[in-house]
Write a protein that holds these residues in place. Structure first.
Motif, PDB file in Angstrom:
ATOM      1  N   VAL A  95     -47.082   4.706  22.645  1.00 47.85           N
ATOM      2  CA  VAL A  95     -47.125   5.819  21.694  1.00 47.85           C
ATOM      3  C   VAL A  95     -45.895   5.795  20.794  1.00 47.85           C
ATOM      4  O   VAL A  95     -45.986   5.964  19.571  1.00 47.85           O
ATOM      5  N   GLU A  96     -44.732   5.562  21.392  1.00 49.54           N
ATOM      6  CA  GLU A  96     -43.500   5.528  20.599  1.00 49.54           C
ATOM      7  C   GLU A  96     -43.523   4.376  19.601  1.00 49.54           C
ATOM      8  O   GLU A  96     -43.096   4.526  18.442  1.00 49.54           O
ATOM      9  N   ALA A  97     -44.030   3.218  20.019  1.00 53.52           N
ATOM     10  CA  ALA A  97     -44.056   2.058  19.135  1.00 53.52           C
ATOM     11  C   ALA A  97     -44.960   2.286  17.936  1.00 53.52           C
ATOM     12  O   ALA A  97     -44.670   1.839  16.824  1.00 53.52           O
ATOM     13  N   HIS A  98     -46.066   2.991  18.151  1.00 55.36           N
ATOM     14  CA  HIS A  98     -47.039   3.186  17.069  1.00 55.36           C
ATOM     15  C   HIS A  98     -46.791   4.438  16.248  1.00 55.36           C
ATOM     16  O   HIS A  98     -47.004   4.441  15.030  1.00 55.36           O
ATOM     17  N   LEU A  99     -46.354   5.523  16.900  1.00 53.73           N
ATOM     18  CA  LEU A  99     -46.291   6.819  16.224  1.00 53.73           C
ATOM     19  C   LEU A  99     -44.886   7.401  16.137  1.00 53.73           C
ATOM     20  O   LEU A  99     -44.700   8.467  15.553  1.00 53.73           O
ATOM     21  N   GLY A 100     -43.912   6.726  16.741  1.00 49.66           N
ATOM     22  CA  GLY A 100     -42.534   7.175  16.621  1.00 49.66           C
ATOM     23  C   GLY A 100     -42.043   7.969  17.816  1.00 49.66           C
ATOM     24  O   GLY A 100     -42.837   8.468  18.633  1.00 49.66           O
ATOM     25  N   PRO A 101     -40.714   8.115  17.945  1.00 49.63           N
ATOM     26  CA  PRO A 101     -40.123   8.836  19.091  1.00 49.63           C
ATOM     27  C   PRO A 101     -40.575  10.282  19.180  1.00 49.63           C
ATOM     28  O   PRO A 101     -40.735  10.819  20.280  1.00 49.63           O
ATOM     29  N   GLY A 102     -40.769  10.939  18.021  1.00 49.60           N
ATOM     30  CA  GLY A 102     -41.200  12.335  18.058  1.00 49.60           C
ATOM     31  C   GLY A 102     -42.554  12.505  18.708  1.00 49.60           C
ATOM     32  O   GLY A 102     -42.762  13.439  19.496  1.00 49.60           O
ATOM     33  N   ALA A 103     -43.462  11.601  18.397  1.00 42.57           N
ATOM     34  CA  ALA A 103     -44.798  11.672  18.992  1.00 42.57           C
ATOM     35  C   ALA A 103     -44.732  11.429  20.492  1.00 42.57           C
ATOM     36  O   ALA A 103     -45.439  12.076  21.270  1.00 42.57           O
ATOM     37  N   ASN A 152     -55.501   7.903  19.001  1.00 39.85           N
ATOM     38  CA  ASN A 152     -56.301   8.744  18.105  1.00 39.85           C
ATOM     39  C   ASN A 152     -56.097  10.220  18.413  1.00 39.85           C
ATOM     40  O   ASN A 152     -55.927  11.053  17.516  1.00 39.85           O
ATOM     41  N   ALA A 153     -56.131  10.559  19.704  1.00 39.98           N
ATOM     42  CA  ALA A 153     -55.999  11.966  20.098  1.00 39.98           C
ATOM     43  C   ALA A 153     -54.626  12.516  19.729  1.00 39.98           C
ATOM     44  O   ALA A 153     -54.513  13.644  19.218  1.00 39.98           O
ATOM     45  N   ILE A 154     -53.568  11.730  19.960  1.00 32.63           N
ATOM     46  CA  ILE A 154     -52.216  12.198  19.641  1.00 32.63           C
ATOM     47  C   ILE A 154     -52.050  12.355  18.134  1.00 32.63           C
ATOM     48  O   ILE A 154     -51.478  13.336  17.652  1.00 32.63           O
ATOM     49  N   TYR A 155     -52.554  11.412  17.380  1.00 29.55           N
ATOM     50  CA  TYR A 155     -52.434  11.500  15.929  1.00 29.55           C
ATOM     51  C   TYR A 155     -53.159  12.741  15.396  1.00 29.55           C
ATOM     52  O   TYR A 155     -52.620  13.487  14.578  1.00 29.55           O
TER      53      TYR A 155
END
Length: 337
Positions: free
Chosen positions: A268-276, A303-306
């Motif tokens: 998740v961090e690699a794709h969407l960043g530390p905040g995500a 997908n769900a997190i985004y």
């Protein structure tokens, strides 16, 4: 980090392939003359969800790294088995990216796939049509050049005499006809193949320029192709069938497990960043709970997190309700995988 590793799984490109030692005596190939790989890009990558980015962000386990390196050292195909979304295909892109081996040559397998399709395709009908058209439009009968109608497939292109191995992804081999794994045995052992259509004209045309699967062109001499560096072959399987023992003996086997909570957080961090990553601990737990009751892929978690970090905030939707709705929908989708 082990000193013998060529592929490290860091996502950082490096020239480590130049340190690859000579193959064992029974895996030496002497094809030639050497050809240069086509410099074009893999245009299909961006269309496949996340493949281009995953090549950079993919972080394999130690066992995966060691088996990749074993396959590189031994010049043997790697049969990768695992559930959808565990990173089977991404592993091939990761190796190609880190070792700078050029665009991945991808051969997606269906029940109708044949060995010849993987090696080359010859458009005999197109050649005949153009010959007839030329004759009827006053051009007269002429040699249209067989090479214009012959294109090497992903497997055929991977076996060209490159100085460094190309990466070949044979995707979802378990969907193949029952005979295809056995048909691949001789290719994996000998690293060469013939093109009968070119051999028949080799007396008059010993050198024929043909198209390659990655958009380049190469000269084939007397209808025969033999590799120089055996390609790094990744065959993926969802574990839906058994393979013949003779086929398995010629492959190294890697079983990929579903990522745990820590690995999912890193993804998740690699794709969407530390905040995500910080804000998604609860969704990772819900995802794992859903996954225990059925097959879910890591894509679905992303997908769900985004969606919950955008739509739920911007439109006032319930975060957990939206996540559960997306996961249920994808989980029941017949096209999952």
């Amino acid at each position: 980090m082990e000193d013998w590793w060529i592929y490290r799984g860091t996502g950082e490109p490096h020239p480590g392939i130049l340190r690859l030692p000579a193959p064992p005596p029974w895996r030496v190939f002497d094809g030639g003359p050497p050809v240069a790989p086509h410099e074009g890009s893999d245009a299909a990558v961006p269309r496949r969800l996340g493949d281009a980015r995953r090549a950079v962000t993919y972080r394999p386990r130690r066992e995966e790294v060691e088996l990749v390196n074993a396959a590189l050292y031994l010049r043997r195909p790697l049969l990768v088995t695992g559930k959808p979304g565990t990173g089977k295909s991404t592993l091939a892109y990761s190796v190609a990216h880190e070792l700078a081996l050029g665009p991945v040559l991808r051969w997606p397998i269906t029940s109708r796939a044949t060995l010849q399709q993987g090696l080359y395709e010859y458009d005999a009908i197109g050649r005949l049509h153009e010959a007839n058209l030329s004759e009827h439009t006053g051009g007269g009968a002429r040699d249209l050049g067989i090479g214009r109608y012959l294109t090497l497939g992903p497997l055929g292109t991977a076996l060209l005499p490159y100085e460094q191995p190309r990466v070949l992804l044979i995707d979802e081999i378990d969907k193949s006809d029952i005979d295809l794994p056995n048909d691949l045995l001789n290719i994996f052992e000998e690293g060469e193949y013939s093109i009968p259509e070119l051999r028949r004209v080799s007396s008059a045309h010993p050198r024929v320029e043909v198209q390659t699967a990655d958009g380049g062109q190469v000269v084939v001499e007397r209808g025969h192709v033999r590799c120089r560096a055996f390609p790094f072959v990744v065959l993926t399987s969802n574990g839906e069938r058994e393979f013949p023992p003779a086929f398995l003996r010629r492959c190294l086997r890697l079983d990929l497990h579903e990522p745990d909570a820590d690995q999912l957080a890193s993804i998740v961090e690699a794709h969407l960043g530390p905040g995500a990553k910080t804000a998604s601990d609860d969704l990772i737990e819900r995802f794992i709970g859903h996954r225990e009751r059925g097959t879910l892929a890591t894509d679905q978690l992303l997908n769900a997190i985004y969606l919950t970090s955008t739509a739920a905030v911007e439109r006032g939707l319930g975060r957990e309700e939206l996540a559960d709705m997306i996961l249920r929908y994808v989980e029941s989708d017949a096209g999952l995988g």
